[in-house]
Design a protein around this motif. Sequence first.
Motif, mmCIF file in Angstrom:
data_model
loop_
_atom_site.group_PDB
_atom_site.id
_atom_site.type_symbol
_atom_site.label_atom_id
_atom_site.label_comp_id
_atom_site.label_asym_id
_atom_site.label_seq_id
_atom_site.Cartn_x
_atom_site.Cartn_y
_atom_site.Cartn_z
ATOM 1 N N VAL A 10 -0.002 6.837 71.216
ATOM 2 C CA VAL A 10 -0.143 7.136 72.423
ATOM 3 C C VAL A 10 0.113 8.782 72.521
ATOM 4 C CG1 VAL A 10 0.594 6.756 74.686
ATOM 5 C CG2 VAL A 10 0.343 5.159 73.271
ATOM 6 N N PRO A 11 -0.962 9.496 73.002
ATOM 7 C CA PRO A 11 -0.658 11.027 73.144
ATOM 8 C C PRO A 11 -0.006 11.391 74.747
ATOM 9 C CG PRO A 11 -2.832 10.484 73.861
ATOM 10 C CD PRO A 11 -1.988 9.138 73.296
ATOM 11 N N VAL A 12 1.364 11.235 74.644
ATOM 12 C CA VAL A 12 2.189 11.191 75.928
ATOM 13 C C VAL A 12 3.354 12.104 75.675
ATOM 14 C CG1 VAL A 12 3.636 9.963 77.599
ATOM 15 C CG2 VAL A 12 1.372 9.117 76.792
ATOM 16 N N THR A 13 3.508 12.993 76.518
ATOM 17 C CA THR A 13 4.999 13.870 76.618
ATOM 18 C C THR A 13 5.604 13.707 78.029
ATOM 19 O OG1 THR A 13 3.975 15.310 74.990
ATOM 20 C CG2 THR A 13 5.919 16.110 76.325
ATOM 21 N N LEU A 14 6.846 13.179 78.016
ATOM 22 C CA LEU A 14 7.185 13.058 79.482
ATOM 23 C C LEU A 14 8.259 14.150 79.619
ATOM 24 C CD1 LEU A 14 8.250 9.297 79.243
ATOM 25 C CD2 LEU A 14 6.045 10.553 80.302
ATOM 26 N N ASP A 15 8.257 14.611 80.806
ATOM 27 C CA ASP A 15 9.141 15.723 81.343
ATOM 28 C C ASP A 15 10.397 15.190 82.201
ATOM 29 O OD1 ASP A 15 10.212 18.057 82.263
ATOM 30 O OD2 ASP A 15 8.542 18.733 83.358
ATOM 31 N N ARG A 16 11.611 15.076 81.396
ATOM 32 C CA ARG A 16 12.677 14.677 82.242
ATOM 33 C C ARG A 16 13.372 15.410 83.263
ATOM 34 N NH1 ARG A 16 12.126 12.309 77.447
ATOM 35 N NH2 ARG A 16 12.726 10.142 77.043
ATOM 36 N N SER A 17 12.886 16.533 83.351
ATOM 37 C CA SER A 17 13.327 17.628 84.411
ATOM 38 C C SER A 17 12.690 17.214 85.582
ATOM 39 C CB SER A 17 13.459 18.972 83.622
ATOM 40 O OG SER A 17 12.083 19.585 83.531
ATOM 41 N N SER A 18 11.486 16.861 85.555
ATOM 42 C CA SER A 18 10.634 16.720 86.661
ATOM 43 C C SER A 18 11.170 15.666 87.630
ATOM 44 C CB SER A 18 9.153 15.985 86.179
ATOM 45 O OG SER A 18 8.591 15.803 87.309
ATOM 46 N N SER A 19 10.832 15.935 88.750
ATOM 47 C CA SER A 19 11.131 14.994 90.100
ATOM 48 C C SER A 19 10.185 13.766 90.130
ATOM 49 C CB SER A 19 11.204 15.766 91.245
ATOM 50 O OG SER A 19 9.813 16.178 91.730
ATOM 51 N N VAL A 20 9.276 13.823 89.366
ATOM 52 C CA VAL A 20 8.190 12.539 89.465
ATOM 53 C C VAL A 20 8.915 11.560 88.272
ATOM 54 C CG1 VAL A 20 5.844 11.801 88.660
ATOM 55 C CG2 VAL A 20 6.270 14.196 89.655
ATOM 56 N N PRO A 21 8.946 10.406 88.880
ATOM 57 C CA PRO A 21 9.534 9.297 88.043
ATOM 58 C C PRO A 21 8.761 9.218 86.590
ATOM 59 C CG PRO A 21 9.186 8.507 90.245
ATOM 60 C CD PRO A 21 8.642 9.818 90.349
ATOM 61 N N LEU A 22 9.347 8.729 85.629
ATOM 62 C CA LEU A 22 9.057 8.874 84.242
ATOM 63 C C LEU A 22 7.743 7.733 84.151
ATOM 64 C CD1 LEU A 22 12.152 8.798 82.138
ATOM 65 C CD2 LEU A 22 10.800 10.695 82.697
ATOM 66 N N SER A 23 7.942 6.484 85.029
ATOM 67 C CA SER A 23 6.963 5.701 84.944
ATOM 68 C C SER A 23 5.534 6.048 85.628
ATOM 69 C CB SER A 23 7.323 4.323 85.653
ATOM 70 O OG SER A 23 7.415 4.474 87.006
ATOM 71 N N VAL A 24 5.624 7.103 86.411
ATOM 72 C CA VAL A 24 4.487 7.500 87.126
ATOM 73 C C VAL A 24 4.026 8.558 85.937
ATOM 74 C CG1 VAL A 24 3.715 8.868 88.980
ATOM 75 C CG2 VAL A 24 5.314 7.059 89.556
ATOM 76 N N GLN A 25 4.718 9.441 85.577
ATOM 77 C CA GLN A 25 4.429 10.280 84.513
ATOM 78 C C GLN A 25 3.539 9.503 83.308
ATOM 79 O OE1 GLN A 25 6.953 13.367 83.281
ATOM 80 N NE2 GLN A 25 8.440 13.114 84.389
ATOM 81 N N LEU A 26 4.133 8.570 82.956
ATOM 82 C CA LEU A 26 3.455 7.713 81.963
ATOM 83 C C LEU A 26 2.114 7.201 82.334
ATOM 84 C CD1 LEU A 26 3.506 6.704 78.956
ATOM 85 C CD2 LEU A 26 5.035 4.790 79.669
ATOM 86 N N ALA A 53 10.632 2.610 72.956
ATOM 87 C CA ALA A 53 11.611 3.064 71.690
ATOM 88 C C ALA A 53 11.007 4.527 71.327
ATOM 89 C CB ALA A 53 11.594 2.052 70.597
ATOM 90 N N SER A 54 9.684 4.455 71.295
ATOM 91 C CA SER A 54 9.148 5.965 70.582
ATOM 92 C C SER A 54 9.329 7.016 71.487
ATOM 93 C CB SER A 54 7.851 5.746 70.244
ATOM 94 O OG SER A 54 7.043 5.503 71.521
ATOM 95 N N LEU A 55 9.319 6.712 73.047
ATOM 96 C CA LEU A 55 9.414 7.750 73.957
ATOM 97 C C LEU A 55 10.991 7.958 74.346
ATOM 98 C CD1 LEU A 55 6.672 6.993 76.380
ATOM 99 C CD2 LEU A 55 6.720 8.623 74.592
ATOM 100 N N GLY A 56 11.895 7.203 73.899
ATOM 101 C CA GLY A 56 13.326 7.268 74.252
ATOM 102 C C GLY A 56 13.563 6.813 75.456
ATOM 103 N N VAL A 57 12.931 6.100 76.214
ATOM 104 C CA VAL A 57 12.763 5.690 77.599
ATOM 105 C C VAL A 57 13.351 3.968 77.690
ATOM 106 C CG1 VAL A 57 11.302 7.315 78.492
ATOM 107 C CG2 VAL A 57 10.577 5.096 78.050
#
Length: 463
Positions: A10-26, A53-57
Amino acid sequence: MRADAVQTVVPVTLDRSSSVPLSVQLADALREAASAGHLRGGDRLPSTRALAASLGVSRAVTSAAYEQLHAEGWIVGRHGSGTYVTTSPPTPVARRRDAVDVDRKPTPTLLALTPGVPWAEGLDRAAWRRAWRVAADTPPLSVAERAGIVEYRAAIAEHLLRHRGLDAAPESVLATAGTTAAVAELAAAMLRPGDLVGVEEPGYQRAVEAFRRAGARVAPVAVDSEGLRPDAIPDGVRMVFCSPAHQYPLGGRMSAARRVELVERARAQGFLVVEDDYDGELRYDVAPLPLLASLAPDVVVHLGTTSKILTPTLGVGWMVAPPAVTSAVLAYRDDTGTRASPAGQLVFVELARHGDLGRHLRRLRRELSERRSMLVTALQEADIPVLGDDAGAHLVIPLASTREERERLEAGRERGLLLDGLARHFAGTPTTAGIAVGYAGCSRETLRNILGVLVDILHPTRR
């Protein structure tokens, strides 16, 4: 889809500093990858556990994202095989040439925390499939049952006696297509153009619109923490619409004294009371109060629906009414050909017959009680006042002004949360401000994960 598909990276990078919830980002990232062709139809996605597990969430993040994409048609699950990207992603509907805002950017996916959404994920899938199979195996009806299928009316009578304390004969029950449809039928069958109808203010605006479409004049009736105020009902009304079990949207329960006052006034002045049993099956720390229909079956029309306890896609509800009202509604159906869905009725009958409905309601109450406690605790620890939390599936945070309400709603959208404000529930000028928060539509894990964001949005010191 390819049965032998290899699991896709899965080509995904999540921004933990963003105000957008991680589930929405994903969800947004996966949707974009499918649109761009980086994910193709038939690609098998990792399980929610493996992706987490792979994304650490947490798994709640990946589950919420998959649920959203599944609802939108981007992915599909195969039992025992996994989750796959659909062969053909959803195709946008072609826009008309005269459409406005042709260059508008797409609205980001929001996590809906609004009232009126059921806990559909809690339905027992095996029981659900079994009920639909039985419904499908039933021979087609040659003549539509205008009052509803006999077995359904009997099942509703049993349900009302067991879960709501209403002793209604099956012949007094009419199948409906839901609360709004029932209100429209009542308005068309019982009212004349120009008749005056009292409706809670703030209240259920679909009911307001149904009365107005029938030519009635709508009179707003004030509500407070004890529900609709009978002393605020204007003279000359033909009908009064209310939600005494859990007032929509403020969340108050009509007190026993007010219930008696309301039905006594209805008898004295000759008007009908329409009892919308919104969230009636859901109560927590409080004892049940008698239904208005139990107190005064001669002047009360009781309405219920499967939309909140099961799913709105079933498309059925019920009406229990005095004989004169029942006759008028049936005459209206004869004139218009209006009927409730036989398939939905058959599904309800099967769920009730095997005890699946009762088991679901018990799970529903336990689940929502735990979510409500978790949410109330978080809000109260942050000194955020809460109203209407002793019943139903939503609560209200009062605010000082409609301006503040708009600011909180916008703050929610900026953080990826869709909340509900009180202003839209007024037929006239809003006189009360606040935010209504529903807690049934997402998973418990998702709700727990966004509590911090929600508290930050609703905190009274927010600017």
